[in-house]
Design a protein around this motif. Structure first.
Motif, PDB file in Angstrom:
ATOM      1  N   LEU A 145       0.822  -1.251  -0.071  1.00 22.70           N
ATOM      2  CA  LEU A 145       0.068  -0.082  -0.047  1.00 22.70           C
ATOM      3  C   LEU A 145       1.106   1.376  -0.048  1.00 22.70           C
ATOM      4  CD1 LEU A 145      -1.257  -2.297   2.287  1.00 22.70           C
ATOM      5  CD2 LEU A 145      -3.075  -0.671   1.726  1.00 22.70           C
ATOM      6  N   ALA A 146       0.472   2.242  -0.812  1.00 24.29           N
ATOM      7  CA  ALA A 146       1.150   3.658  -0.805  1.00 24.29           C
ATOM      8  C   ALA A 146      -0.120   4.540  -0.200  1.00 24.29           C
ATOM      9  CB  ALA A 146       1.312   3.997  -2.080  1.00 24.29           C
ATOM     10  N   LEU A 147       0.595   4.910   1.049  1.00 20.80           N
ATOM     11  CA  LEU A 147      -0.169   6.032   1.941  1.00 20.80           C
ATOM     12  C   LEU A 147       0.172   7.418   2.001  1.00 20.80           C
ATOM     13  CD1 LEU A 147      -0.306   3.780   5.251  1.00 20.80           C
ATOM     14  CD2 LEU A 147      -1.647   3.737   3.216  1.00 20.80           C
ATOM     15  N   GLU A 148      -0.577   8.286   1.688  1.00 23.06           N
ATOM     16  CA  GLU A 148      -0.246   9.939   1.954  1.00 23.06           C
ATOM     17  C   GLU A 148       0.347  10.180   2.972  1.00 23.06           C
ATOM     18  OE1 GLU A 148      -1.046  11.752  -0.619  1.00 23.06           O
ATOM     19  OE2 GLU A 148      -2.389  10.734  -1.759  1.00 23.06           O
ATOM     20  N   LYS A 149       1.709  10.893   2.860  1.00 21.54           N
ATOM     21  CA  LYS A 149       2.407  11.023   4.035  1.00 21.54           C
ATOM     22  C   LYS A 149       1.850  12.197   5.110  1.00 21.54           C
ATOM     23  CE  LYS A 149       5.108  15.170   2.390  1.00 21.54           C
ATOM     24  NZ  LYS A 149       6.421  15.592   2.128  1.00 21.54           N
ATOM     25  N   GLY A 150       0.784  12.886   4.598  1.00 19.62           N
ATOM     26  CA  GLY A 150      -0.066  14.015   5.564  1.00 19.62           C
ATOM     27  C   GLY A 150      -0.988  13.164   6.291  1.00 19.62           C
ATOM     28  N   SER A 151      -1.704  12.218   5.671  1.00 18.35           N
ATOM     29  CA  SER A 151      -2.863  11.607   6.213  1.00 18.35           C
ATOM     30  C   SER A 151      -2.829  10.339   6.669  1.00 18.35           C
ATOM     31  CB  SER A 151      -3.951  12.189   5.633  1.00 18.35           C
ATOM     32  OG  SER A 151      -3.917  11.859   4.352  1.00 18.35           O
ATOM     33  N   GLY A 152      -2.053   9.525   5.983  1.00 18.15           N
ATOM     34  CA  GLY A 152      -2.104   7.965   6.079  1.00 18.15           C
ATOM     35  C   GLY A 152      -3.210   7.514   5.012  1.00 18.15           C
ATOM     36  N   ALA A 153      -3.820   8.387   4.397  1.00 19.40           N
ATOM     37  CA  ALA A 153      -4.964   7.825   3.361  1.00 19.40           C
ATOM     38  C   ALA A 153      -4.302   7.043   2.244  1.00 19.40           C
ATOM     39  CB  ALA A 153      -5.819   9.074   2.828  1.00 19.40           C
TER      40      ALA A 153
END
Length: 225
Positions: A186-194
């Protein structure tokens, strides 16, 4: 007469079998077994002179250790700090040169059983620790990824990825990469974890308990399955 013939046949077959038929007797040597034992004899160890002398500069105990589960909670180094975690939710930042504690935080509570006969290990940190984007990243047996601010240990975000995280998360560009036990990357957004994107690879019915840490290089993320 028939009994005599049977006895003679038994004696003849025994002679054909050779000495191995009496190999169970302590005074009878079985040459084949003897040769096997000689082949398995270990080589004599030779003395090795050390070319480098190692000495301990400092040591530090992190929380309550890893417990009885099969965990590989390796630390990670970033600049002048070492980040490490125990199996029960304690994450610490240490000065890499002196071992002095900079900060300590807990990412969850340990659920202990009220039954004194229950000997199950309640440790829950399984994928520790990664570092990316100024954050310390950990994974848990409950399928959570927790991002802490590397400066002070403050929790930045926490997300559920639906499966146990055994490998340390990593990062690249503006993403955090997580490899789960059920064969997903999974690739998560660094700012939110989305979740920005995910990739799934089928896993065998029976496999070793382990996942590799994703590696990011030149715009590509690599993960072993």
């Amino acid at each position: 007469m028939r009994l005599t013939r049977n006895l003679l046949a038994l004696a003849f077959s025994t002679l054909l079998a050779g000495c191995s038929a009496f190999g169970w007797l302590p005074w009878v040597d079985d040459e084949e077994e003897k040769e096997k034992k000689e082949e398995l004899e270990p080589m004599e160890l030779e003395r090795i002179d050390a070319t480098v002398d190692l000495k301990t500069e400092w040591s530090e105990k992190i929380g309550d250790g890893m417990g009885r589960k099969y965990l590989r909670l390796r630390p990670v180094i970033a600049a002048d700090r070492i980040f490490a975690a125990d199996g029960y939710g304690v994450v610490e930042a240490l000065d890499r040169f002196t071992g002095d504690q900079i900060w300590e935080t807990e990412i969850g509570e340990v659920k202990r059983s009220w039954n004194p006969l229950d000997r199950r290990d309640p440790s829950f940190v399984s994928g520790a620790v990664g570092y990316a984007h100024g954050m310390v990243l950990t994974g848990t047996t409950g399928g959570q990824v927790v991002a802490l601010d590397a400066a002070d240990g403050r929790e930045v975000w926490r997300v559920s990825v639906g499966a146990e995280v055994l490998a340390p998360p990593s990062g690249g560009l503006d993403l955090v990469f997580v490899h789960t036990e059920d064969g997903r990357l999974l690739a998560l957004e660094k700012g939110s974890g989305a979740v920005r994107w995910s990739y799934e690879n089928p896993v065998p019915i029976l496999m070793l308990r382990g996942s590799s840490m994703p590696v990011f290089s030149n715009g590509v993320v690599y993960a072993g399955f």
